[in-house]
Enzyme design. Structure first.
Site, short mmCIF file in Angstrom:
data_model
loop_
_atom_site.label_atom_id
_atom_site.label_comp_id
_atom_site.label_asym_id
_atom_site.label_seq_id
_atom_site.Cartn_x
_atom_site.Cartn_y
_atom_site.Cartn_z
N CYS A 1 0.81 -1.22 0.00
CA CYS A 1 0.00 0.00 0.00
C CYS A 1 0.85 1.28 0.00
O CYS A 1 1.35 1.65 -1.04
CB CYS A 1 -0.99 -0.04 1.16
SG CYS A 1 -2.36 1.11 0.92
N HIS B 1 -3.24 -5.41 2.78
CA HIS B 1 -2.83 -5.56 4.18
C HIS B 1 -3.46 -6.85 4.69
O HIS B 1 -4.03 -7.61 3.93
CB HIS B 1 -3.37 -4.39 5.01
CG HIS B 1 -2.85 -3.06 4.65
ND1 HIS B 1 -1.62 -2.59 5.07
CD2 HIS B 1 -3.40 -2.05 3.92
CE1 HIS B 1 -1.45 -1.36 4.62
NE2 HIS B 1 -2.51 -1.00 3.92
N1 GLN Z 1 -2.07 6.88 2.51
C1 GLN Z 1 -2.17 6.01 1.38
C2 GLN Z 1 -3.55 6.01 0.75
O1 GLN Z 1 -4.51 6.36 1.41
C3 GLN Z 1 -1.74 4.62 1.76
C4 GLN Z 1 -2.66 3.96 2.77
C5 GLN Z 1 -2.19 2.63 3.25
O2 GLN Z 1 -1.01 2.34 3.32
N2 GLN Z 1 -3.14 1.81 3.67
O3 GLN Z 1 -3.70 5.70 -0.39
#
Ligand code: GLN
Length: 267
Positions: A93, A189
């Protein structure tokens, strides 16, 4: 045999159980009698990628990504050389987005590492779902949880797989993640690896192959329970009402695109 696993920016990037990926890698090595050394690589220290076999780059909030971005120039050359030399990397992510050329948060346009030829735009509607991906790299479905505002355009890159249920890279393309050399970059995740032991073993085998000429394959583990958990999660998620896109046209387009085994969705 021994593998050295670098945990990149654990002080900033570690969301939704991403640290579980580290524990899973270590455990599945140890269960096979292979030594594992974990090296935390905090954002305020120099990183020596040449001693690493595997790099974990986790997710983070927009704010943490903005902080991480300031540190990227210090690791860009070393990280890029590692990746180009088939160093094994799992980027999840926020980490996935940071490996690209550019990314957006709600407040800022940021420059990424530029190791992957991808660009991430920001949209206000967050993509928050359980997700199942069908990847040609793996026999089992890849299951996880996604929560991102970013929409990642992987251009001509190779996706990790097709979205069975959930959103993936953009919520529109039907694809999830990116594979480049020995990098797996993904929005999943969960943590990803305990939920998908096949993905964990793939990363370990690639790292062992790169390090040891004599390495042939990993010994199987008595992990029926983990595999059952993967099947149960995938089945539960795939039975949900299909929610890929609001527009009926897009739904129809996507349905023609997906493999036969996913045709049983209720629309
Ligand atoms: N901040 C990033 C987004 O919202 C990554 C989020 C994350 O790592 N879950 O796209």
């Amino acid at each position: 045999m021994k593998l050295t696993i670098g945990h990149l920016y654990p002080d900033l990037l570690n969301l939704y159980g991403d640290r579980g990926n580290l524990l899973c890698l270590v455990k599945r090595l140890q269960w096979r009698g292979i030594e594992a050394e974990v090296v935390p690589l905090p954002s305020d220290r120099p990183v020596d990628f040449s001693r690493l076999d595997l790099v974990l780059f986790g997710g983070g909030s927009d704010r943490e990504q903005e902080l991480a971005c300031r540190r990227l120039p210090a690791i860009r050359a070393g990280f890029q050389a590692f990746v180009e030399d088939y160093g094994v990397t799992l980027a999840v992510c926020g980490g996935y987005q940071l490996m690209g050329l550019r990314l957006q948060t709600a407040r800022q346009n940021l420059e990424g590492l530029g190791i992957l030829d991808i660009v991430t735009a920001w949209e206000a509607q967050r993509l928050v779902h359980d997700i199942v991906v069908d990847s040609p790299l793996f026999l089992s479905p890849v299951t996880g949880f996604e929560n991102h505002g970013g929409r990642t355009d992987i251009k001509n890159g190779t996706p990790l797989g097709r979205v069975g249920y959930g959103m993936g890279n953009t919520g529109r393309s039907g694809y999830e993640g990116l594979v480049y050399k020995n990098v797996i970059a993904t929005y999943l995740h969960g943590p990803l690896l305990p939920k998908n032991p096949e993905v964990c073993d793939y990363l370990l085998a690639q790292a062992l192959r790169r390090r040891y000429d004599s390495f042939r394959c990993l010994l199987p583990l008595p992990d029926q329970l983990e595999k059952q958990a993967n099947t149960a999660a995938a089945t539960r998620i795939l039975k949900k009402r299909y929610i890929y896109q609001k527009s009926p046209n897009n739904i129809r387009k996507f349905i023609h695109d997906i493999p036969y085994k996913y045709y049983f969705y209720t629309i």
